[in-house]
Design an enzyme around this catalytic site. Sequence first.
Site, mmCIF file in Angstrom:
data_model
loop_
_atom_site.group_PDB
_atom_site.id
_atom_site.type_symbol
_atom_site.label_atom_id
_atom_site.label_comp_id
_atom_site.label_asym_id
_atom_site.label_seq_id
_atom_site.Cartn_x
_atom_site.Cartn_y
_atom_site.Cartn_z
ATOM 1 C CB SER A 130 14.877 -51.867 -35.456
ATOM 2 O OG SER A 130 14.011 -50.606 -35.336
ATOM 3 C CG HIS A 169 4.102 -45.692 -34.787
ATOM 4 N ND1 HIS A 169 6.106 -46.416 -35.134
ATOM 5 C CD2 HIS A 169 4.029 -45.919 -33.380
ATOM 6 C CE1 HIS A 169 6.207 -46.918 -33.388
ATOM 7 N NE2 HIS A 169 5.432 -46.077 -33.083
ATOM 8 C CG ASN A 216 4.924 -51.178 -41.150
ATOM 9 O OD1 ASN A 216 5.827 -51.152 -40.340
ATOM 10 N ND2 ASN A 216 5.327 -52.768 -41.855
ATOM 11 C CG ASN A 231 15.227 -58.442 -38.038
ATOM 12 O OD1 ASN A 231 15.797 -58.173 -38.489
ATOM 13 N ND2 ASN A 231 14.386 -57.417 -37.660
ATOM 14 N N PRO A 232 16.189 -60.482 -40.621
ATOM 15 C CG PRO A 232 16.790 -59.381 -42.450
ATOM 16 C CD PRO A 232 15.641 -59.585 -41.046
HETATM 17 C C1 BJW Z 1 14.092 -56.992 -41.906
HETATM 18 C C2 BJW Z 1 13.895 -57.318 -43.679
HETATM 19 C C3 BJW Z 1 12.841 -58.035 -44.405
HETATM 20 C C4 BJW Z 1 15.177 -55.880 -43.563
HETATM 21 N N1 BJW Z 1 12.274 -59.334 -43.440
HETATM 22 N N2 BJW Z 1 12.926 -58.170 -41.495
HETATM 23 C C5 BJW Z 1 11.008 -45.142 -23.654
HETATM 24 C C6 BJW Z 1 13.139 -45.129 -23.490
HETATM 25 C C7 BJW Z 1 13.882 -44.469 -24.448
HETATM 26 C C8 BJW Z 1 13.246 -43.556 -25.493
HETATM 27 C C9 BJW Z 1 11.261 -43.506 -25.372
HETATM 28 C C10 BJW Z 1 10.897 -44.341 -24.208
HETATM 29 N N3 BJW Z 1 9.745 -44.501 -24.693
HETATM 30 C C11 BJW Z 1 9.445 -43.693 -25.407
HETATM 31 C C12 BJW Z 1 10.313 -43.101 -26.217
HETATM 32 C C13 BJW Z 1 10.893 -41.950 -27.037
HETATM 33 C C14 BJW Z 1 10.748 -42.186 -28.097
HETATM 34 C C15 BJW Z 1 11.625 -43.458 -28.590
HETATM 35 O O1 BJW Z 1 11.230 -44.462 -28.753
HETATM 36 N N4 BJW Z 1 12.814 -43.384 -29.049
HETATM 37 C C16 BJW Z 1 13.970 -44.359 -29.180
HETATM 38 C C17 BJW Z 1 14.432 -44.171 -30.591
HETATM 39 C C18 BJW Z 1 14.490 -44.480 -28.417
HETATM 40 N N5 BJW Z 1 8.903 -42.637 -28.666
HETATM 41 C C19 BJW Z 1 8.649 -41.626 -28.636
HETATM 42 O O2 BJW Z 1 8.692 -40.495 -28.929
HETATM 43 C C20 BJW Z 1 6.769 -42.199 -29.036
HETATM 44 N N6 BJW Z 1 5.975 -41.898 -28.220
HETATM 45 C C21 BJW Z 1 6.025 -40.863 -26.972
HETATM 46 O O3 BJW Z 1 6.670 -42.017 -25.799
HETATM 47 O O4 BJW Z 1 5.135 -40.513 -26.276
HETATM 48 C C22 BJW Z 1 5.067 -40.288 -24.912
HETATM 49 C C23 BJW Z 1 3.684 -39.502 -24.444
HETATM 50 C C24 BJW Z 1 3.194 -39.577 -23.370
HETATM 51 C C25 BJW Z 1 1.480 -38.561 -23.357
HETATM 52 C C26 BJW Z 1 1.864 -37.640 -24.158
HETATM 53 C C27 BJW Z 1 3.277 -37.040 -25.303
HETATM 54 C C28 BJW Z 1 3.619 -37.894 -25.322
HETATM 55 C C29 BJW Z 1 6.438 -42.488 -30.473
HETATM 56 C C30 BJW Z 1 6.980 -43.022 -31.519
HETATM 57 C C31 BJW Z 1 6.592 -42.584 -32.684
HETATM 58 C C32 BJW Z 1 7.460 -43.362 -33.475
HETATM 59 N N7 BJW Z 1 7.074 -42.838 -34.818
HETATM 60 C C33 BJW Z 1 8.454 -43.142 -36.204
HETATM 61 C C34 BJW Z 1 7.372 -42.418 -37.653
HETATM 62 C C35 BJW Z 1 6.353 -42.880 -37.807
HETATM 63 C C36 BJW Z 1 5.779 -41.638 -39.701
HETATM 64 C C37 BJW Z 1 6.503 -42.557 -39.914
HETATM 65 O O5 BJW Z 1 7.043 -43.757 -40.355
HETATM 66 O O6 BJW Z 1 7.734 -41.499 -40.952
HETATM 67 O O7 BJW Z 1 7.891 -44.729 -36.576
HETATM 68 S S1 BJW Z 1 9.398 -43.110 -36.153
HETATM 69 C C38 BJW Z 1 9.935 -44.871 -36.698
HETATM 70 O O8 BJW Z 1 9.910 -46.225 -36.275
HETATM 71 C C39 BJW Z 1 8.561 -45.387 -37.375
HETATM 72 C C40 BJW Z 1 8.572 -46.108 -37.190
HETATM 73 O O9 BJW Z 1 7.083 -47.399 -37.033
HETATM 74 C C41 BJW Z 1 9.523 -46.954 -36.182
HETATM 75 C C42 BJW Z 1 9.796 -48.597 -35.557
HETATM 76 O O10 BJW Z 1 10.248 -48.932 -36.610
HETATM 77 P P1 BJW Z 1 10.358 -49.986 -37.077
HETATM 78 O O11 BJW Z 1 9.554 -50.209 -37.944
HETATM 79 O O12 BJW Z 1 11.555 -51.143 -36.429
HETATM 80 O O13 BJW Z 1 11.943 -49.868 -38.484
HETATM 81 P P2 BJW Z 1 13.523 -49.977 -38.898
HETATM 82 O O14 BJW Z 1 13.813 -49.476 -39.973
HETATM 83 O O15 BJW Z 1 13.329 -49.400 -37.167
HETATM 84 O O16 BJW Z 1 14.186 -51.338 -39.351
HETATM 85 C C43 BJW Z 1 13.731 -52.399 -39.463
HETATM 86 C C44 BJW Z 1 13.994 -53.688 -39.017
HETATM 87 O O17 BJW Z 1 13.582 -54.172 -40.765
HETATM 88 C C45 BJW Z 1 15.528 -53.653 -39.064
HETATM 89 O O18 BJW Z 1 15.426 -54.555 -37.750
HETATM 90 C C46 BJW Z 1 15.704 -55.163 -40.068
HETATM 91 O O19 BJW Z 1 16.552 -56.061 -39.960
HETATM 92 C C47 BJW Z 1 14.598 -55.234 -40.991
HETATM 93 N N8 BJW Z 1 14.428 -55.826 -41.893
HETATM 94 N N9 BJW Z 1 14.398 -55.819 -44.014
HETATM 95 C C48 BJW Z 1 12.583 -58.654 -42.355
HETATM 96 N N10 BJW Z 1 13.186 -58.493 -45.316
#
Ligand code: BJW
Length: 258
Positions: free
Chosen positions: A198, A121, A104, A222-223
Amino acid sequence: MEHVVPPEAAALLARARRVVVVTGAGISAESGVPTFRDALTGLWQRFDAQALATPQAFEDDPDLVWGWYEWRRSTVRRARPNAGHTAVAAIEARLPGTVLVTQNVDDLHERAGSRDPVHLHGSLLAPRCSGCSRPAPLPDVADEPAEGRRVPPPRCAGCAARVRPGVVWFGEALPQAALDRAVEAAASCDLLVTVGTSGLVYPAAEIPRVAARLGATVIQVNPDETPLDAVAEVNLRGPAARVLPALVAAAWGDTMPA
Ligand code: BJW
Ligand code: ZN
């Protein structure tokens, strides 16, 4: 109503010596901070979060991207930590070696009393220059979040390039020290609790997998179903603000602050 936690989950926490907690946007949902995949509510709905959180989007339309982050920052500023954040801080207080790893970009863990969360992040509260990386002051934000508004980013006092949010966008490297700390902690813990993520974004999604591969037990809160269901020995399906306090209370009795 108190959430009922299976006794085996409570026993796992009560027995644990080295704990890692990994959190995602779901832990802040009950504080009123939309999850990442829900972050485009209301007037932002016409955009795609995955497309806005990229260096390309900032290059193409800096006012749009900066406006979105300013709106999110004002939302976070008005939010308060919830019982889920407090329960995580209670685990740290009980087991001081606990490492909290968060994806977060809000500061709700810190405000709940967590001492040193590992921010994989980055942060909404640490803008920096897109040219020379110099940290930039936080602009004042309005009391009411100005939803859907384009806002030109400030300019760097050193080199006049645009200031950007201090977060990690898709395609950018995570801060190496934070990633190293998270992976080392996961590799040497006996229990990892993953909360409200997620499990779709890498390399963060790898951290519970590393722990499981090296012999730790994983509990997921996680729900909904996620790809981490298969990694977790126990899946606690419910909202973090209900499940985490119940887990802590079941493990150690009434150690939670009211
Ligand atoms: C509840 C609830 C309640 C609801 N109680 N739970 C391998 C395979 C495929 C792709 C890749 C790979 N490796 C890398 C990649 C590419 C990419 C990636 O992962 N893409 C995928 C989408 C496929 N990754 C990257 O690009 C990363 N960088 C990288 O790999 O660099 C390589 C490199 C090396 C050297 C030089 C250059 C490059 C960077 C990733 C950065 C992610 N950034 C973000 C944005 C941050 C800023 C912002 O917030 O705007 O981070 S994206 C976004 O997703 C944010 C979050 O931190 C992150 C994760 O999301 P999160 O927290 O899981 O939220 P949600 O919304 O997805 O899920 C919420 C969950 O809560 C749900 O499950 C609900 O059910 C649950 N929930 N209410 C408990 N009350
Ligand atoms: Zn600069």
